[in-house]
Motif scaffolding. Structure first.
Motif, short mmCIF file in Angstrom:
data_model
loop_
_atom_site.label_atom_id
_atom_site.label_comp_id
_atom_site.label_asym_id
_atom_site.label_seq_id
_atom_site.Cartn_x
_atom_site.Cartn_y
_atom_site.Cartn_z
N SER A 19 0.73 -1.33 -0.10
CA SER A 19 0.00 0.00 -0.08
C SER A 19 0.89 1.14 0.02
CB SER A 19 -0.85 -0.09 1.26
OG SER A 19 -1.89 -1.12 1.06
N TYR A 20 1.42 1.44 -1.17
CA TYR A 20 2.61 2.69 -0.96
C TYR A 20 2.09 3.86 -1.10
CZ TYR A 20 5.18 -1.60 -2.58
OH TYR A 20 5.70 -2.80 -2.81
N GLN A 21 0.87 4.13 -1.86
CA GLN A 21 0.39 5.73 -1.58
C GLN A 21 -0.03 5.84 -0.18
OE1 GLN A 21 0.77 7.69 -4.49
NE2 GLN A 21 0.36 9.31 -2.77
N ALA A 22 -0.68 4.73 0.47
CA ALA A 22 -1.13 4.94 1.87
C ALA A 22 -0.07 5.28 2.57
CB ALA A 22 -1.90 3.61 2.24
N ALA A 23 1.07 4.59 2.64
CA ALA A 23 2.29 4.85 3.40
C ALA A 23 2.89 6.03 3.11
CB ALA A 23 3.44 3.78 2.92
N ILE A 24 2.65 6.64 1.98
CA ILE A 24 3.13 8.20 1.79
C ILE A 24 2.14 9.13 2.58
CG2 ILE A 24 3.53 9.87 -0.04
CD1 ILE A 24 4.22 7.45 -1.95
N ASN A 25 0.82 8.76 2.25
CA ASN A 25 -0.21 9.72 2.64
C ASN A 25 -0.28 9.60 4.31
OD1 ASN A 25 -0.79 10.17 0.11
ND2 ASN A 25 -2.64 9.06 0.27
N ASN A 26 0.20 8.52 5.09
CA ASN A 26 -0.20 8.65 6.29
C ASN A 26 1.35 8.73 7.06
OD1 ASN A 26 -3.06 8.36 6.15
ND2 ASN A 26 -2.34 6.32 5.37
N PRO A 34 14.88 10.85 16.46
CA PRO A 34 15.72 11.14 15.07
C PRO A 34 15.89 9.99 14.51
CG PRO A 34 16.58 12.38 17.03
CD PRO A 34 15.35 11.62 17.65
N ASP A 35 15.93 8.75 15.03
CA ASP A 35 16.28 7.57 14.33
C ASP A 35 14.92 7.03 13.70
OD1 ASP A 35 18.86 7.26 15.21
OD2 ASP A 35 18.54 5.71 16.60
N ASP A 36 13.79 7.30 14.14
CA ASP A 36 12.39 6.80 13.85
C ASP A 36 12.27 7.60 12.42
OD1 ASP A 36 12.07 4.81 15.46
OD2 ASP A 36 10.58 5.61 16.69
N ALA A 37 12.54 9.03 12.61
CA ALA A 37 12.15 9.89 11.57
C ALA A 37 13.07 9.57 10.38
CB ALA A 37 12.70 11.31 12.15
N VAL A 38 14.39 9.18 10.53
CA VAL A 38 14.94 8.56 9.31
C VAL A 38 14.35 7.30 8.74
CG1 VAL A 38 17.48 7.64 8.76
CG2 VAL A 38 17.25 9.79 10.00
N GLU A 39 13.81 6.44 9.81
CA GLU A 39 13.38 5.22 9.26
C GLU A 39 12.02 5.43 8.53
OE1 GLU A 39 11.44 0.81 10.49
OE2 GLU A 39 12.48 2.15 12.21
N ARG A 40 11.34 6.45 9.02
CA ARG A 40 10.01 6.98 8.33
C ARG A 40 10.46 7.26 6.95
NH1 ARG A 40 7.70 12.01 9.73
NH2 ARG A 40 9.61 12.73 9.37
N ASP A 41 11.26 8.55 6.89
CA ASP A 41 11.83 8.90 5.53
C ASP A 41 12.28 7.86 4.47
OD1 ASP A 41 11.11 11.23 6.67
OD2 ASP A 41 13.19 12.12 6.85
N CYS A 42 12.95 6.87 5.10
CA CYS A 42 13.24 5.76 4.09
C CYS A 42 12.24 4.89 3.69
CB CYS A 42 14.34 4.64 4.72
SG CYS A 42 16.08 5.19 5.34
N LEU A 43 11.17 4.84 4.58
CA LEU A 43 9.75 4.08 3.83
C LEU A 43 9.19 4.80 3.21
CD1 LEU A 43 9.07 2.51 7.30
CD2 LEU A 43 9.84 1.00 5.51
N VAL A 44 9.08 6.04 3.45
CA VAL A 44 8.39 7.00 2.47
C VAL A 44 9.11 7.05 1.14
CG1 VAL A 44 7.59 9.40 1.89
CG2 VAL A 44 7.26 8.38 4.06
N TYR A 45 10.38 7.31 0.92
CA TYR A 45 11.16 7.37 -0.31
C TYR A 45 10.96 5.90 -1.02
CZ TYR A 45 12.64 12.06 0.62
OH TYR A 45 12.66 13.31 0.66
N ARG A 46 11.18 4.83 -0.11
CA ARG A 46 11.37 3.49 -1.13
C ARG A 46 9.78 3.28 -1.45
NH1 ARG A 46 13.12 -0.58 3.31
NH2 ARG A 46 12.51 -1.98 1.80
N SER A 47 8.70 4.01 -0.75
CA SER A 47 7.41 3.60 -1.52
C SER A 47 7.22 4.59 -2.70
CB SER A 47 6.48 4.34 -0.30
OG SER A 47 6.30 3.76 0.65
N TYR A 48 7.97 5.87 -2.79
CA TYR A 48 8.02 6.39 -3.89
C TYR A 48 8.82 5.71 -5.10
CZ TYR A 48 5.86 11.10 -2.57
OH TYR A 48 5.27 11.97 -2.06
N ILE A 49 9.78 4.93 -4.82
CA ILE A 49 10.47 4.09 -5.70
C ILE A 49 9.69 3.01 -6.09
CG2 ILE A 49 12.61 2.39 -5.59
CD1 ILE A 49 14.15 4.42 -3.71
N ALA A 50 8.80 2.17 -5.21
CA ALA A 50 8.16 1.34 -5.67
C ALA A 50 7.08 1.83 -6.70
CB ALA A 50 7.31 0.71 -4.48
N LEU A 51 6.61 2.99 -6.55
CA LEU A 51 5.88 3.67 -7.50
C LEU A 51 6.24 4.07 -8.75
CD1 LEU A 51 3.30 5.56 -4.75
CD2 LEU A 51 2.69 3.63 -5.99
N GLY A 52 7.50 4.24 -8.95
CA GLY A 52 8.32 4.38 -10.00
C GLY A 52 8.75 5.90 -10.30
#
Length: 290
Positions: A19-26, A34-52
């Motif tokens: 659910s890549y768009q849901a990951a980005i939207n939420n 700070p560590d969680d914020a970096v992990e969050r950003d990684c997951l969001v950017y990897r979701s964008y990658i999965a969406l091309g």
């Protein structure tokens, strides 16, 4: 002492289940460390990658970003330009050799994903085999399945089950393993995907998982229904198109449109390469007879 709440649980789950768009939207989560914020950003950017959306990731992650984000940017660079993979891979190898950052879990994960794309499984395992996170263990399961070593895949799965049997990645890895083993295990894999479809919004990943199980069990009509639903969600998803090619052939229907779409959108896909290689062999055979 109670465990701290896991602020990223839903975000991770959305990402793991496609659910890549849901990951980005939420992803706008308050009070992250700070560590969680970096992990969050990684997951969001990897979701964008999965969406091309490779270019967005490349543009937004600058050279001052922390190592995990730099690693994600490398993945975007690798996937966005298949003709210039060498420079990305040489940067990756430089970073892995750097004692200060070489052991970073996300960097090792991205290395595993890139080398798996390259079908260099031994090189991938050099960086992933030590594990350390659920994602690394899950990637190891995938790599061992690709190497046709279900015995090693099962060992990794057992490690994941000991850490957290109910974890989404443990369940997914269990389903992949069951599909690889086949036989009576296919039904177990189907039930895992069925369970996901009852608990979470239906995604292409869940639909494809159920469809592949159906094909293994000979239920091609049900598989086709699931795959067409997945195609409605994403008309360019390579796995959906590839599975539709196979499903159509078994149903005696034309698969040429799905194969044409796959060739246009994902020319590097294994099914496209195999089809081209078969066509070339056929052409050569015809020439030799002519």
């Amino acid at each position: 002492m109670a465990a701290a709440p896991d602020h990223l649980f839903n975000l991770r789950n959305n990402f793991y289940l496609g659910s890549y768009q849901a990951a980005i939207n939420n992803s706008d989560l308050p009070n992250l460390s700070p560590d969680d914020a970096v992990e969050r950003d990684c997951l969001v950017y990897r979701s964008y990658i999965a969406l091309g959306s490779y270019q967005l990731v490349i543009n937004e992650i600058d050279s001052s970003a922390p190592t995990p984000l730099q690693a994600v940017k490398l993945l975007a660079l690798y996937l966005s330009n298949p003709h210039d993979k060498e420079s990305t891979i040489s940067s990756l190898k430089e970073w892995l050799a750097d004692p200060a950052i070489g052991n970073n879990a996300i960097l090792r994960l991205i290395a595993g994903i890139i080398f798996m794309h390259e079908e260099d499984y031994n090189e991938a395992l050099k960086h992933t085999n030590a594990g350390g996170t659920m994602e690394l263990h899950a990637l190891n399961v995938q790599i061992f399945i690709k190497m046709h070593r279900s015995d090693y895949a099962e060992k990794q799965l057992r490690v994941m089950q000991q850490v957290d049997e109910d974890h989404t990645l443990t369940q997914l890895a269990n389903a992949w393993f069951n599909l690889a083993v086949g036989g009576s295990k296919i039904q177990e894999a189907y039930l895992i995907f069925q369970d996901f479809s009852e608990k979470y919004p239906m995604t292409g990943l869940i639909l494809n998982g159920k469809a592949v199980c159906c094909m293994h069990m000979g239920n091609f009509d049900e598989a086709e229904t699931l795959l067409l639903e997945a195609l409605n969600k994403d008309a360019k998803d390579p796995e959906t198109l590839a599975n539709l090619v196979v499903c159509s052939l078994h149903l005696g229907k034309s698969s040429s449109r799905y194969l044409s779409q796959l060739k246009l959108t994902h020319p590097e896909h294994i099914l496209v390469k195999r089809a081209s290689s078969a066509e070339d062999s056929f052409e050569r055979a015809v020439q030799s007879v002519a």
